[in-house]
Design a protein around this motif. Sequence first.
Motif, short mmCIF file in Angstrom:
data_model
loop_
_atom_site.label_atom_id
_atom_site.label_comp_id
_atom_site.label_asym_id
_atom_site.label_seq_id
_atom_site.Cartn_x
_atom_site.Cartn_y
_atom_site.Cartn_z
N ILE A 146 31.57 -4.31 3.18
CA ILE A 146 31.85 -5.58 3.84
C ILE A 146 32.21 -6.62 2.78
CG2 ILE A 146 29.41 -6.28 3.76
CD1 ILE A 146 29.80 -7.67 6.44
N GLY A 147 33.08 -7.56 3.13
CA GLY A 147 33.41 -8.65 2.21
C GLY A 147 32.19 -9.51 1.95
N GLN A 148 31.85 -9.69 0.68
CA GLN A 148 30.61 -10.38 0.33
C GLN A 148 30.82 -11.78 -0.23
OE1 GLN A 148 27.84 -9.28 1.25
NE2 GLN A 148 27.59 -7.09 0.98
N ASN A 149 32.03 -12.13 -0.55
CA ASN A 149 32.25 -13.43 -1.18
C ASN A 149 33.73 -13.77 -1.08
OD1 ASN A 149 31.46 -15.75 -2.51
ND2 ASN A 149 31.48 -14.85 -4.54
N GLY A 150 34.05 -15.06 -1.26
CA GLY A 150 35.44 -15.49 -1.32
C GLY A 150 36.26 -15.17 -0.08
N VAL A 151 37.55 -14.97 -0.31
CA VAL A 151 38.49 -14.66 0.77
C VAL A 151 38.08 -13.38 1.51
CG1 VAL A 151 40.86 -13.91 1.21
CG2 VAL A 151 40.44 -15.91 -0.23
N GLU A 152 37.56 -12.40 0.77
CA GLU A 152 37.14 -11.14 1.39
C GLU A 152 36.06 -11.38 2.45
OE1 GLU A 152 38.48 -8.25 1.04
OE2 GLU A 152 39.14 -7.89 -1.02
N LYS A 153 35.20 -12.33 2.24
CA LYS A 153 34.14 -12.62 3.20
C LYS A 153 34.65 -13.49 4.36
CE LYS A 153 29.52 -14.64 3.63
NZ LYS A 153 28.37 -15.25 2.92
N ILE A 154 35.38 -14.54 4.03
CA ILE A 154 35.83 -15.48 5.06
C ILE A 154 36.77 -14.81 6.06
CG2 ILE A 154 37.26 -17.55 5.42
CD1 ILE A 154 35.94 -18.73 2.94
N TYR A 155 37.62 -13.91 5.57
CA TYR A 155 38.59 -13.25 6.45
C TYR A 155 38.19 -11.80 6.74
CZ TYR A 155 41.49 -17.33 5.57
OH TYR A 155 41.97 -18.62 5.49
N GLU A 156 36.89 -11.50 6.71
CA GLU A 156 36.40 -10.15 6.93
C GLU A 156 36.87 -9.57 8.26
OE1 GLU A 156 34.23 -6.56 6.95
OE2 GLU A 156 34.87 -7.87 5.32
N SER A 157 36.77 -10.33 9.34
CA SER A 157 37.14 -9.79 10.66
C SER A 157 38.62 -9.45 10.75
CB SER A 157 36.76 -10.79 11.76
OG SER A 157 37.44 -12.01 11.59
N ASP A 158 39.46 -10.11 9.96
CA ASP A 158 40.89 -9.81 9.94
C ASP A 158 41.19 -8.63 9.01
OD1 ASP A 158 41.79 -12.17 11.55
OD2 ASP A 158 40.95 -13.27 9.85
N LEU A 159 40.49 -8.58 7.90
CA LEU A 159 40.77 -7.58 6.89
C LEU A 159 40.22 -6.20 7.21
CD1 LEU A 159 40.03 -9.73 3.69
CD2 LEU A 159 42.24 -8.71 4.25
N ARG A 160 39.12 -6.13 7.95
CA ARG A 160 38.40 -4.85 8.10
C ARG A 160 39.11 -3.83 8.98
NH1 ARG A 160 33.38 -7.04 11.84
NH2 ARG A 160 34.47 -6.94 13.86
N GLY A 161 39.95 -4.29 9.90
CA GLY A 161 40.66 -3.37 10.80
C GLY A 161 39.76 -2.85 11.91
N LYS A 162 40.17 -1.73 12.52
CA LYS A 162 39.43 -1.14 13.65
C LYS A 162 39.18 0.34 13.38
CE LYS A 162 39.62 -0.67 18.70
NZ LYS A 162 40.45 -0.89 19.91
N ARG A 163 37.95 0.74 13.55
CA ARG A 163 37.58 2.13 13.27
C ARG A 163 38.24 3.11 14.25
NH1 ARG A 163 32.12 0.26 12.36
NH2 ARG A 163 31.60 0.48 10.16
N GLY A 164 38.43 4.33 13.76
CA GLY A 164 38.89 5.41 14.62
C GLY A 164 37.81 6.47 14.75
N ILE A 165 37.94 7.32 15.76
CA ILE A 165 36.99 8.42 15.97
C ILE A 165 37.79 9.69 16.22
CG2 ILE A 165 35.13 9.34 17.41
CD1 ILE A 165 34.44 6.47 18.18
N LYS A 166 37.40 10.77 15.55
CA LYS A 166 38.04 12.06 15.83
C LYS A 166 36.96 13.14 15.92
CE LYS A 166 39.19 13.39 11.06
NZ LYS A 166 40.28 13.81 10.17
#
Length: 625
Positions: free
Chosen positions: A182-202
């Motif tokens: 998970i984004g822990q600081n800076g831009v990586e944290k603030i925009y975490e929900s945009d950056l992380r994407g959506k999980r897949g299942i197979k």
Amino acid sequence: MLENRRFVIIGFFALVGFIYLSRLFYLQVLDDSYSIESSSNSIKRVIEIPFRGQIYDRNGKLIVYNTPVYDLLVTPYKARVEDTLKFCRVLGIERRDFDSLMAAASAYSRVKPSTFLRQLSKEDFASIQDVMVDYSGFEFAKSSLRTYTAPTLANTLGYVSEITGAQLEKQEERYYRQGDYIGQNGVEKIYESDLRGKRGIKFVMQNVNGVYKGPWKNGILDTMAVAGENLYTGIDLAVQQYADSLMVNKVGSVVAIEPKTGQILTIVSAPSYDPNMLASRYFSKNFAALARNPYKPLFNRTVMASYRPGSTFKMIQALVGLEEGVITPSSGFSHAGSPIGCHNHPGTGTVALGVMHSCNPYFYNVFRRIVYNNDIRNTYKASAAGLDTWYGYVSKFGIGQRLGVDITGEYKGNLPNKKYYDRIIGEGRWKFSNIYSLSIGEGELLVTPIKMANVAAIIANRGYFYTPHVVGGIGDKRRIDTTFTRRRETGIAARHFEPVIEGMIGAVEGGTARRSKVQGITIAGKTGTSQNRVGDDHSIFIAFAPVDDPKIAIAVFVENAGAGGVAAAPIATLIIEKYLTGKVTNKALEESMKNANFMRKVVLPGQKRPAVADTARKRINNPDN
């Protein structure tokens, strides 16, 4: 009658039997979840982690991307390792590491898989993949590693690391699992929900040894992972790296903003570190080393360090005085009667000359007129009412407030008002003679570098600003938070900025920043020297250019470098020329700034503090104040 009752009872039992048979048929034939559960020994549910969104600069250059890596997972109750030393040699670890990793995995869960080793490269994975088949209870999961195209922007971008137990418990939606990143600081944290994407299942088939045998039902139930959205920043990567080179062997900050949009062009917190250090399996060791560094590279000085603004604050004093009508562009003051000394310079008969020569007595008198509204009575009642009026104007410049930038850890700084002095001195016990140091940006006034870059942008725009921000667009549609597109007014009429800008041009052309002129570019700037109780004072400069069509506003802070014209002004003007023209003509100045080492003047914790000269004498001899 009895015959009818018998048929009712038979019908009832027949209906119940039909319902049970129908349900059994659904569970065994139609419902795939039951089939999956009943085949748990041969079908495995695999979570696919998406790639995080990439980050680009304003010109489309890649700043952050993903490198595929592999994590080795272990399920303790299934794990069988007969020859531990051989196993450790295969993985390149020590026996004590094996013991601690297995203990941690067992503490988490004996029946659930958890991470044993992180971030194995493709080469490492290829070399041990076949061997690991012999060790039951171990399996590989594909992952990715954040990778940086240049060793820059570490504090602004932030970092990605394993989610903590506390974060797992606090999450509002059950998205993250143990071992997730998970984004822990800076831009990586603030925009975490945009950056992380959506999980897949197979769902995959495997034999009793865990060997992959292909997708289950040809992948009909699989869902694809969706990569995170890319971020498009306002950063100019080439100028960013140039600014980094100028801040080597220095402690301080550089923040440059595009006035018309509020987009951050360059942002340096010095000293910094290579962000790749916190994007490897050695995260813990590297983070600990950075945390122990006495120069605090993890401390983001651009938004967290608080300084007295010194003479760079004088433009705000002039603008408030003009708006309040207590001075005019042609107002002049002598040095007589001022408790704050000044250096030798021509007369200060106008606002422009006051700014150009950074005349301390001039701005002492401006501030006194603002506070007293031209009714000069040194009383608590008059001072308290006037100070709150002044506070109302200054706060609209973002001073003493959080601007709301998209960088974590932003400090408010300090903008004192009546309540502040009532608390620290006592209600009814203070008056103007206790607060006049605010007139030249000293005393209890504290700002962060990003706030002073924003002040330069406000003056460039003649009275308004957009909240400074790193990210200028999210995803393919380049959407942006409306917070960053809302124009924020200071309440100062545009006409009042002209005499102040005239004085700032004069400061660069023939005043305290004359050493930093750039041929062919009209720069409006102001030097400042921030008082420092420990060691030498801090060098400050704010500016914008070109004056007629501002494209860059900048603030530079260099700790313990002395006067603003010594270090901050040359660095700022070199960056301005580099951004506007793509080149630097004053090679001698460039070489001088790259080689300058002000870090040795920084007083570190535990060192003996040097004697600090008398404040009044420093003010008299300092050409910036």
